[in-house]
Design a protein around this motif. Structure first.
Motif, mmCIF file in Angstrom:
data_model
loop_
_atom_site.group_PDB
_atom_site.id
_atom_site.type_symbol
_atom_site.label_atom_id
_atom_site.label_comp_id
_atom_site.label_asym_id
_atom_site.label_seq_id
_atom_site.Cartn_x
_atom_site.Cartn_y
_atom_site.Cartn_z
ATOM 1 N N LYS A 8 0.828 -1.207 0.000
ATOM 2 C CA LYS A 8 0.000 0.000 0.000
ATOM 3 C C LYS A 8 0.859 1.253 0.000
ATOM 4 O O LYS A 8 0.557 2.225 -0.710
ATOM 5 C CB LYS A 8 -0.922 0.001 1.227
ATOM 6 C CG LYS A 8 -1.890 1.175 1.235
ATOM 7 C CD LYS A 8 -2.857 1.083 2.401
ATOM 8 C CE LYS A 8 -3.833 2.251 2.388
ATOM 9 N NZ LYS A 8 -4.787 2.190 3.526
ATOM 10 N N MET A 9 1.942 1.244 0.776
ATOM 11 C CA MET A 9 2.842 2.388 0.801
ATOM 12 C C MET A 9 3.485 2.606 -0.560
ATOM 13 O O MET A 9 3.655 3.738 -1.006
ATOM 14 C CB MET A 9 3.933 2.174 1.867
ATOM 15 C CG MET A 9 3.418 2.258 3.299
ATOM 16 S SD MET A 9 2.635 3.852 3.663
ATOM 17 C CE MET A 9 4.029 4.959 3.400
ATOM 18 N N ARG A 10 3.843 1.521 -1.220
ATOM 19 C CA ARG A 10 4.423 1.633 -2.563
ATOM 20 C C ARG A 10 3.409 2.220 -3.530
ATOM 21 O O ARG A 10 3.742 3.049 -4.385
ATOM 22 C CB ARG A 10 4.873 0.256 -3.044
ATOM 23 C CG ARG A 10 5.510 0.260 -4.422
ATOM 24 C CD ARG A 10 6.034 -1.131 -4.793
ATOM 25 N NE ARG A 10 6.561 -1.144 -6.136
ATOM 26 C CZ ARG A 10 5.821 -1.343 -7.231
ATOM 27 N NH1 ARG A 10 4.509 -1.538 -7.102
ATOM 28 N NH2 ARG A 10 6.365 -1.343 -8.433
ATOM 29 N N GLN A 11 2.153 1.814 -3.387
ATOM 30 C CA GLN A 11 1.087 2.325 -4.233
ATOM 31 C C GLN A 11 0.902 3.828 -4.025
ATOM 32 O O GLN A 11 0.734 4.599 -4.987
ATOM 33 C CB GLN A 11 -0.213 1.590 -3.911
ATOM 34 C CG GLN A 11 -1.330 1.787 -4.908
ATOM 35 C CD GLN A 11 -2.539 0.954 -4.544
ATOM 36 O OE1 GLN A 11 -3.158 1.146 -3.492
ATOM 37 N NE2 GLN A 11 -2.893 0.007 -5.397
ATOM 38 N N LYS A 13 3.182 5.974 -2.904
ATOM 39 C CA LYS A 13 4.352 6.675 -3.422
ATOM 40 C C LYS A 13 4.286 6.822 -4.933
ATOM 41 O O LYS A 13 4.638 7.872 -5.483
ATOM 42 C CB LYS A 13 5.626 5.950 -3.003
ATOM 43 C CG LYS A 13 5.947 6.050 -1.516
ATOM 44 C CD LYS A 13 7.218 5.279 -1.178
ATOM 45 C CE LYS A 13 7.541 5.370 0.311
ATOM 46 N NZ LYS A 13 8.756 4.586 0.659
ATOM 47 N N LEU A 14 3.853 5.783 -5.612
ATOM 48 C CA LEU A 14 3.732 5.838 -7.065
ATOM 49 C C LEU A 14 2.712 6.897 -7.486
ATOM 50 O O LEU A 14 2.947 7.667 -8.423
ATOM 51 C CB LEU A 14 3.327 4.470 -7.616
ATOM 52 C CG LEU A 14 4.396 3.382 -7.601
ATOM 53 C CD1 LEU A 14 3.784 2.043 -8.029
ATOM 54 C CD2 LEU A 14 5.553 3.749 -8.535
ATOM 55 N N ALA A 15 1.573 6.923 -6.789
ATOM 56 C CA ALA A 15 0.537 7.909 -7.103
ATOM 57 C C ALA A 15 1.015 9.323 -6.817
ATOM 58 O O ALA A 15 0.767 10.259 -7.591
ATOM 59 C CB ALA A 15 -0.729 7.607 -6.296
ATOM 60 N N LEU A 16 1.730 9.495 -5.715
ATOM 61 C CA LEU A 16 2.260 10.805 -5.348
ATOM 62 C C LEU A 16 3.261 11.310 -6.385
ATOM 63 O O LEU A 16 3.204 12.460 -6.817
ATOM 64 C CB LEU A 16 2.898 10.720 -3.960
ATOM 65 C CG LEU A 16 3.317 12.025 -3.278
ATOM 66 C CD1 LEU A 16 3.177 11.882 -1.779
ATOM 67 C CD2 LEU A 16 4.750 12.388 -3.629
ATOM 68 N N ASN A 132 0.546 1.666 -13.898
ATOM 69 C CA ASN A 132 0.820 1.024 -12.603
ATOM 70 C C ASN A 132 0.439 1.895 -11.420
ATOM 71 O O ASN A 132 0.811 1.598 -10.280
ATOM 72 C CB ASN A 132 2.298 0.651 -12.507
ATOM 73 C CG ASN A 132 3.204 1.867 -12.617
ATOM 74 O OD1 ASN A 132 2.808 2.883 -13.183
ATOM 75 N ND2 ASN A 132 4.411 1.765 -12.076
ATOM 76 N N VAL A 133 -0.295 2.958 -11.646
ATOM 77 C CA VAL A 133 -0.648 3.908 -10.584
ATOM 78 C C VAL A 133 -2.143 3.836 -10.301
ATOM 79 O O VAL A 133 -2.968 3.811 -11.220
ATOM 80 C CB VAL A 133 -0.256 5.350 -10.979
ATOM 81 C CG1 VAL A 133 -0.771 6.352 -9.948
ATOM 82 C CG2 VAL A 133 1.252 5.465 -11.110
#
Length: 243
Positions: A8-11, A13-16, A132-133
């Motif tokens: 979830k944290m990786r998700q 960060k990618l969106a940010l 992937n975001v």
């Protein structure tokens, strides 16, 4: 549980990271205009704390500038309500057009509705996340970044306002320039230019008919009617491209 949390944290960060570059043009305009608002508010006797609170809980751009004069003149509650309705009634049309994109936002939906400014609306109309975001977090961070820019600008302006003063005449042209930049970017990325041309024609016609002070509402109504009537034809090229 532990494996889900890093994912979830990786998700997030990618969106940010995907959302931030989209908001850079808005950042430039909001920091400048937010500072102008903070300076103007401080000149009326309200410190940077008031600028921060208004930018957090009101966050209405042009209405915040109008609110400075309303506060200074001690306007009544009913007058404030009517003025807010007149200045921000265009957001009703923004909200209608965003119903599809906001449908599956869950707990983020109330904030997305609250933070739908002119510039955020412009970005959300054409912004599409990378494959992937996460789409919902991508939209959320666009809105959040924009409000943070406005808050920081207004606080800095409030802090600087007590140190010096300057003539702010014409400072609002930065917002016009920001709209032009966003429009050009949307024009380059859009597959069809028909909606943009409809908006331009409606605005020009209503400007000639109703004048600079009264053209926004009829122009928005005209855009909504025309785009609704011809929505089927506008959607057909996209459906054909998808297949």
């Amino acid at each position: 549980m532990q494996t889900g949390q890093p994912a979830k944290m990786r998700q997030l960060k990618l969106a940010l990271r995907a959302a931030f570059p989209r908001t850079v043009p808005v950042m430039v305009g909001y920091l400048f205009l937010g500072a102008a608002f903070g300076i103007l508010l401080e000149s009326k006797g309200y410190g940077f704390g008031w600028a921060a609170l208004m930018s957090i809980f009101i966050y209405a751009g042009s209405m915040q500038f109008v609110a400075v004069d309303l506060l200074a003149t001690g306007a009544g509650f009913l007058q404030v309500i009517l003025m807010t309705l007149m200045v921000n009634i265009r957001h009703v049309f923004y909200g209608i057009s965003m119903l599809g994109k906001f449908r599956n936002l869950g707990a983020k939906k109330p904030y997305m509705i609250f933070s739908l400014t002119d510039e955020t609306f412009s970005l959300l109309c054409t912004a599409e996340p990378p494959k992937n975001v996460d789409r919902n977090w991508f939209f959320f961070f666009i809105a959040l970044f924009n409000q943070l820019y406005w808050i920081v600008g207004s606080v800095v302006g409030g802090l600087l306002g007590s140190s010096f003063s300057f003539n702010t005449q014409g400072i609002d042209f930065a917002m016009t320039a920001l709209f032009v930049v966003i429009f050009v970017n949307q024009w380059r990325e859009a597959k069809s230019h028909v909606p943009a041309l409809v908006g331009l024609v409606c605005s020009l016609v209503c400007l000639l008919l109703f004048g600079a002070d009264n053209f926004i509402l009829p122009a928005l109504i005209g855009m909504v009617v025309l785009l609704s009537v011809f929505r089927g034809r506008l959607d057909r090229p996209e459906e054909g491209a998808a297949t």
